[in-house]
Design a protein around this motif. Sequence first.
Motif, PDB file in Angstrom:
ATOM      1  N   HIS A  32       1.050  -1.358  -0.210  1.00 46.84           N
ATOM      2  CA  HIS A  32      -0.101  -0.005   0.032  1.00 46.84           C
ATOM      3  C   HIS A  32       1.171   1.535   0.215  1.00 46.84           C
ATOM      4  O   HIS A  32       1.393   1.391   0.763  1.00 46.84           O
ATOM      5  N   LEU A  33       0.427   2.211  -0.578  1.00 42.54           N
ATOM      6  CA  LEU A  33       0.794   2.993  -0.797  1.00 42.54           C
ATOM      7  C   LEU A  33       0.999   4.386   0.561  1.00 42.54           C
ATOM      8  O   LEU A  33       2.472   4.657   0.739  1.00 42.54           O
ATOM      9  N   ARG A  34       0.478   4.500   1.736  1.00 38.08           N
ATOM     10  CA  ARG A  34       0.631   4.168   2.516  1.00 38.08           C
ATOM     11  C   ARG A  34       1.674   3.854   3.539  1.00 38.08           C
ATOM     12  O   ARG A  34       2.166   4.531   4.587  1.00 38.08           O
ATOM     13  N   ASP A  35       1.945   2.907   3.005  1.00 36.26           N
ATOM     14  CA  ASP A  35       3.469   1.903   3.542  1.00 36.26           C
ATOM     15  C   ASP A  35       4.345   2.197   3.142  1.00 36.26           C
ATOM     16  O   ASP A  35       6.061   2.016   3.551  1.00 36.26           O
ATOM     17  N   THR A  44       2.278  11.436  -4.996  1.00 34.11           N
ATOM     18  CA  THR A  44       2.693   9.227  -5.244  1.00 34.11           C
ATOM     19  C   THR A  44       2.206   8.735  -5.832  1.00 34.11           C
ATOM     20  O   THR A  44       2.310   8.462  -6.992  1.00 34.11           O
ATOM     21  N   LEU A  45       0.458   8.782  -6.368  1.00 43.21           N
ATOM     22  CA  LEU A  45      -0.426   7.781  -6.254  1.00 43.21           C
ATOM     23  C   LEU A  45      -0.086   8.206  -7.847  1.00 43.21           C
ATOM     24  O   LEU A  45       0.096   7.533  -8.887  1.00 43.21           O
ATOM     25  N   ALA A  46      -0.115   9.583  -7.909  1.00 45.99           N
ATOM     26  CA  ALA A  46      -0.270  10.413  -9.632  1.00 45.99           C
ATOM     27  C   ALA A  46       1.083  10.161 -10.129  1.00 45.99           C
ATOM     28  O   ALA A  46       1.424   9.476 -11.508  1.00 45.99           O
ATOM     29  N   ALA A  94      -5.738  12.298  -7.616  1.00 50.93           N
ATOM     30  CA  ALA A  94      -4.387  12.138  -8.791  1.00 50.93           C
ATOM     31  C   ALA A  94      -4.791  12.161 -10.076  1.00 50.93           C
ATOM     32  O   ALA A  94      -3.806  12.827 -10.372  1.00 50.93           O
ATOM     33  N   VAL A  95      -6.075  11.261 -10.646  1.00 43.30           N
ATOM     34  CA  VAL A  95      -6.342  11.430 -11.948  1.00 43.30           C
ATOM     35  C   VAL A  95      -6.708  12.517 -12.227  1.00 43.30           C
ATOM     36  O   VAL A  95      -6.503  12.934 -13.113  1.00 43.30           O
ATOM     37  N   GLY A  96      -7.548  14.027 -11.423  1.00 43.97           N
ATOM     38  CA  GLY A  96      -7.315  14.699 -11.827  1.00 43.97           C
ATOM     39  C   GLY A  96      -6.496  15.643 -12.418  1.00 43.97           C
ATOM     40  O   GLY A  96      -5.935  16.629 -13.021  1.00 43.97           O
ATOM     41  N   GLU A 112       3.891   6.977 -14.065  1.00 44.55           N
ATOM     42  CA  GLU A 112       5.873   5.407 -14.773  1.00 44.55           C
ATOM     43  C   GLU A 112       4.635   4.687 -15.393  1.00 44.55           C
ATOM     44  O   GLU A 112       5.300   3.702 -16.097  1.00 44.55           O
ATOM     45  N   GLU A 113       2.883   4.049 -14.615  1.00 51.32           N
ATOM     46  CA  GLU A 113       2.382   3.428 -15.547  1.00 51.32           C
ATOM     47  C   GLU A 113       2.255   3.745 -17.563  1.00 51.32           C
ATOM     48  O   GLU A 113       2.302   2.581 -18.212  1.00 51.32           O
ATOM     49  N   ILE A 114       2.306   4.463 -17.188  1.00 46.49           N
ATOM     50  CA  ILE A 114       1.501   5.106 -18.835  1.00 46.49           C
ATOM     51  C   ILE A 114       2.976   5.244 -19.548  1.00 46.49           C
ATOM     52  O   ILE A 114       3.392   4.995 -20.269  1.00 46.49           O
ATOM     53  N   ALA A 115       3.874   5.910 -18.769  1.00 44.59           N
ATOM     54  CA  ALA A 115       5.365   6.350 -19.264  1.00 44.59           C
ATOM     55  C   ALA A 115       6.017   4.963 -20.177  1.00 44.59           C
ATOM     56  O   ALA A 115       6.401   4.735 -20.989  1.00 44.59           O
ATOM     57  N   SER A 116       5.959   3.667 -18.889  1.00 43.81           N
ATOM     58  CA  SER A 116       6.508   1.924 -19.519  1.00 43.81           C
ATOM     59  C   SER A 116       5.643   1.161 -20.654  1.00 43.81           C
ATOM     60  O   SER A 116       5.682   0.283 -21.363  1.00 43.81           O
ATOM     61  N   GLY A 117       4.386   2.015 -21.085  1.00 46.65           N
ATOM     62  CA  GLY A 117       3.739   1.612 -21.920  1.00 46.65           C
ATOM     63  C   GLY A 117       2.727   0.206 -21.157  1.00 46.65           C
ATOM     64  O   GLY A 117       1.925  -0.496 -21.414  1.00 46.65           O
TER      65      GLY A 117
END
Length: 238
Positions: free
Chosen positions: A3-6, A17-19, A57-59, A24-29
């Motif tokens: 979890h991100l909180r950890d 952090t989530l953004a 984050a999505v915003g 990174e998910e988008i940049a990596s494909g």
Amino acid sequence: MAHLRDILGRAPSLADTLALRLREEIASGRLRPGERLPTEHQMSETYGVSRPIVREAVGRLKHDGLVTTRQGAGAFVADPGAVSTFRLDIADFSDKEEMSAIVELLMAVEATATGHAAVRRSDAELAHIRAQLDAMQQAIDRGEPGVDEDMAFHRAIVEATGNPFFRDLSQFLDHRVRHFIRTARSNTARLGGLAQAVQHEHEAIYAAIEGQDAAAARAAAEEHLRNAATRLALYLKP
């Protein structure tokens, strides 16, 4: 998945952090153009954060042009060819070269804006800048860092330029960079007894604006940012 909180430690924002993780998910494909992002509920479960954090984050990704939303359909990865927004992604604030480049950018924007404010400000705008300066002193006297008062002081100066584009760019930088820098600097000032030294720099900026001396205002703003960068480096030392 952890979890991100950890894993956040002293990170300033769960949404940031989530953004970054989604970028990174988008940049990596792993998330491809046109692909639908997981739902708020799915991301909340996956990353261990609340749905409002996911929404924020999505915003941010939408603001950066990386994501588009469709009414009733969700969020989708944008076509890279259609992205035309300016982005400022800073992953490591301890990188000296990166921070030097950021301070150089801030100096170009804020010093120029301060110079314009010195010659364009009205009496009412000068009074507002003075009020924010006094509010910072009151915060110092209470033993507080005064980060919010600091940001309000600089916003008042930018508003006095009368240039809406300076205002918009300053707001962008506040969101991306300056809040972190000022928080770190204020922590350093509070812990090291430097708060009044920072206030003296603000007073020099105000005096130049009051005297409508554009050159002195620019110089005072540049000196303030150079010193802020030094304080930030001190704060980041282990």
